[in-house]
Design an enzyme around this catalytic site. Structure first.
Site, PDB file in Angstrom:
ATOM      1  N   ILE A 134       4.453  80.367  12.656  1.00  0.00           N
ATOM      2  CA  ILE A 134       3.794  80.013  11.396  1.00  0.00           C
ATOM      3  C   ILE A 134       3.565  81.236  10.508  1.00  0.00           C
ATOM      4  O   ILE A 134       2.979  81.122   9.432  1.00  0.00           O
ATOM      5  CB  ILE A 134       2.440  79.305  11.651  1.00  0.00           C
ATOM      6  CG1 ILE A 134       1.530  80.174  12.525  1.00  0.00           C
ATOM      7  CG2 ILE A 134       2.674  77.949  12.289  1.00  0.00           C
ATOM      8  CD1 ILE A 134       0.164  79.544  12.762  1.00  0.00           C
ATOM      9  N   LYS A 136       4.106  85.959  10.195  1.00  0.00           N
ATOM     10  CA  LYS A 136       4.329  87.252  10.825  1.00  0.00           C
ATOM     11  C   LYS A 136       3.233  88.201  10.397  1.00  0.00           C
ATOM     12  O   LYS A 136       2.899  88.307   9.211  1.00  0.00           O
ATOM     13  CB  LYS A 136       5.698  87.818  10.434  1.00  0.00           C
ATOM     14  CG  LYS A 136       6.862  87.072  11.072  1.00  0.00           C
ATOM     15  CD  LYS A 136       8.177  87.822  10.901  1.00  0.00           C
ATOM     16  CE  LYS A 136       9.297  87.102  11.636  1.00  0.00           C
ATOM     17  NZ  LYS A 136      10.588  87.817  11.532  1.00  0.00           N
ATOM     18  N   GLY A 137       2.664  88.893  11.385  1.00  0.00           N
ATOM     19  CA  GLY A 137       1.658  89.896  11.100  1.00  0.00           C
ATOM     20  C   GLY A 137       2.285  91.270  11.025  1.00  0.00           C
ATOM     21  O   GLY A 137       3.513  91.427  11.096  1.00  0.00           O
ATOM     22  N   ALA A 138       1.439  92.279  10.881  1.00  0.00           N
ATOM     23  CA  ALA A 138       1.946  93.644  10.762  1.00  0.00           C
ATOM     24  C   ALA A 138       2.623  94.102  12.046  1.00  0.00           C
ATOM     25  O   ALA A 138       3.541  94.920  12.012  1.00  0.00           O
ATOM     26  CB  ALA A 138       0.794  94.582  10.410  1.00  0.00           C
ATOM     27  N   TYR A 139       2.204  93.564  13.197  1.00  0.00           N
ATOM     28  CA  TYR A 139       2.705  94.050  14.478  1.00  0.00           C
ATOM     29  C   TYR A 139       3.389  92.979  15.323  1.00  0.00           C
ATOM     30  O   TYR A 139       3.795  93.256  16.444  1.00  0.00           O
ATOM     31  CB  TYR A 139       1.551  94.654  15.298  1.00  0.00           C
ATOM     32  CG  TYR A 139       0.836  95.755  14.584  1.00  0.00           C
ATOM     33  CD1 TYR A 139       1.504  96.910  14.192  1.00  0.00           C
ATOM     34  CD2 TYR A 139      -0.519  95.634  14.292  1.00  0.00           C
ATOM     35  CE1 TYR A 139       0.843  97.923  13.534  1.00  0.00           C
ATOM     36  CE2 TYR A 139      -1.183  96.654  13.630  1.00  0.00           C
ATOM     37  CZ  TYR A 139      -0.500  97.791  13.253  1.00  0.00           C
ATOM     38  OH  TYR A 139      -1.161  98.794  12.592  1.00  0.00           O
ATOM     39  N   GLY A 140       3.509  91.765  14.821  1.00  0.00           N
ATOM     40  CA  GLY A 140       4.134  90.747  15.646  1.00  0.00           C
ATOM     41  C   GLY A 140       4.170  89.387  14.979  1.00  0.00           C
ATOM     42  O   GLY A 140       3.868  89.238  13.795  1.00  0.00           O
ATOM     43  N   VAL A 141       4.547  88.386  15.775  1.00  0.00           N
ATOM     44  CA  VAL A 141       4.762  87.025  15.284  1.00  0.00           C
ATOM     45  C   VAL A 141       3.510  86.189  15.515  1.00  0.00           C
ATOM     46  O   VAL A 141       2.862  86.281  16.558  1.00  0.00           O
ATOM     47  CB  VAL A 141       5.975  86.384  16.004  1.00  0.00           C
ATOM     48  CG1 VAL A 141       6.150  84.936  15.576  1.00  0.00           C
ATOM     49  CG2 VAL A 141       7.233  87.186  15.705  1.00  0.00           C
ATOM     50  N   ASP A 266     -11.011  95.708   2.965  1.00  0.00           N
ATOM     51  CA  ASP A 266      -9.853  95.039   2.365  1.00  0.00           C
ATOM     52  C   ASP A 266     -10.193  93.595   1.996  1.00  0.00           C
ATOM     53  O   ASP A 266      -9.441  92.658   2.297  1.00  0.00           O
ATOM     54  CB  ASP A 266      -8.664  95.083   3.323  1.00  0.00           C
ATOM     55  CG  ASP A 266      -7.328  94.867   2.608  1.00  0.00           C
ATOM     56  OD1 ASP A 266      -7.298  94.969   1.361  1.00  0.00           O
ATOM     57  OD2 ASP A 266      -6.320  94.594   3.282  1.00  0.00           O
TER      58      ASP A 266
END
Length: 366
Positions: A134, A136-141, A266
């Site tokens: 659903i 993708k993040g900065a380091y993975g799925v 952020d």
């Protein structure tokens, strides 16, 4: 004792709560009886007003006058076992002068054994069935995760194996450059922050699956199907009343984070997820900071350029308030809610910085 104050709990901490509450009542009776002023000219929410009522219709404790428990005791910090038991809706965080410094939280589950297998239509990860991708993040799925025993869906973030350093003690670990550890260090910092948090306006980390024998690290979060509250720019911004309600959620979440000595750094619409109940939850703590004392004194920039405060991009070299950064970014976010765009826009970072530092905010006539 006959004629003495009623005791609704046997726990000695409850007696302490009642004694303090009684003192507060005595103090209030010395005043002119005028109602307590609302905070920042905003009436308490129905959830805050209901905080002094025990779920299920149980009457209030005799010493807990209307509004007193919500004003004097944080919903996160009421002593366990007392008649002012922590409620399921931890909205008001209150001042720093609580009876107990301990905060009740649903503990994050930590699993150090991970079993992965291929099922017919998914990947089985311990008790979770990893289904469709659903995001993708900065380091993975990011995948949809289904827990069959609970009949409930979650979100699973698999941290890529490239983030994990070689095993401790190996020659690769000893000889490799320090920067190889930085991504994983950032992940662990975010985990440490998320484990501290349990608030209705902050995303909840449910479980960490971290098996030293496995390459990947997995984080399981509550599923927020509605996603970000807004994508910027947006052609259809919110009516002001809706923007106000979302702003209130952000402020409640930030108040809690700052009380827990965490600066988010952020805040922006894409990091504010909408729950099924229609309330905003603050997410993405990848650049957050923990601090000691009353505030964080920062000297480095982090976050999204269009939401940065002027002092964070100044060349003076002076440190600046971490809490103030979150407040500025909240103001920019409110502007986005109402107008569908950021107050300062430019295709080039340096030009954007100049606008933030030097130009006045313009409010469109419409």
């Amino acid at each position: 004792m006959e004629g003495g104050p009623a005791v609704c709990c046997q726990d000695p901490r409850a007696e302490l709560v009642e004694r303090v509450a009684a003192m507060d009542v005595a103090h209030l009776e010395e005043t002119d009886g005028s109602p307590e002023p609302t905070r920042n000219c905003v009436d308490p929410s129905p959830r805050a007003r209901a905080a002094s009522v025990i779920p299920g219709g149980t009457p209030r404790c005799p010493a807990a006058r209307p509004g007193l428990s919500a004003r004097k005791f944080s919903l996160q910090e009421r002593p366990a076992g007392s008649c002012l038991e922590a409620q399921a809706v931890p909205y008001a965080t209150g001042p720093a002068s609580h009876i107990s410094p301990r905060v009740w939280r649903r503990p994050t589950i930590e699993s150090h054994h991970v079993a992965i297998s291929d099922a017919e239509d998914c990947v089985q990860l311990n008790q979770y069935k990893l289904q469709s991708e659903i995001g993708k993040g900065a380091y993975g799925v990011v995948r949809l995760a289904y827990n069959e025993s609970e009949d409930r869906h979650y979100v699973s973030l698999g941290i890529d194996s490239l983030c994990r350093p070689p095993p401790r003690g190996s020659q690769a670990a000893q000889a490799g450059p320090a920067k190889q550890l930085l991504p994983l260090e950032r992940v662990y910092q975010e985990i440490a922050i998320l484990k501290k948090l349990d608030h209705v306006n902050v995303v909840k980390l449910i479980e960490v699956l971290d098996d030293p024998a496995e390459d990947n690290l997995y984080l399981v979060f509550d599923l927020l199907r509605k996603g970000p509250v807004m994508e910027v720019p947006c052609d259809k911004p919110f009516p002001e009343e809706q923007a106000r309600l979302y702003l209130r959620d952000i402020i409640l979440g930030l108040e809690y984070l700052h009380y827990q000595k965490i600066i988010h750094r952020d805040i922006k619409p894409s990091n504010l997820l909408l729950g099924d109940d229609g309330h905003v939850k603050i997410a993405d703590f990848g650049v957050s900071n923990q601090f000691e004392g009353n505030d964080a004194r920062l000297s480095s920039t982090a976050g999204t350029p269009a939401f940065m405060a002027p002092e964070a991009i100044s060349e003076s070299g002076q440190s600046f308030s971490g809490k103030a950064l979150d407040v500025w970014a909240t103001g920019v976010t409110l502007y986005c809610f109402v107008y569908g765009k950021c107050p300062f826009i430019d295709d080039f970072i340096l030009a954007l910085h100049r606008k933030i530092k030097n130009e006045a905010i313009v409010f469109p006539e419409e």
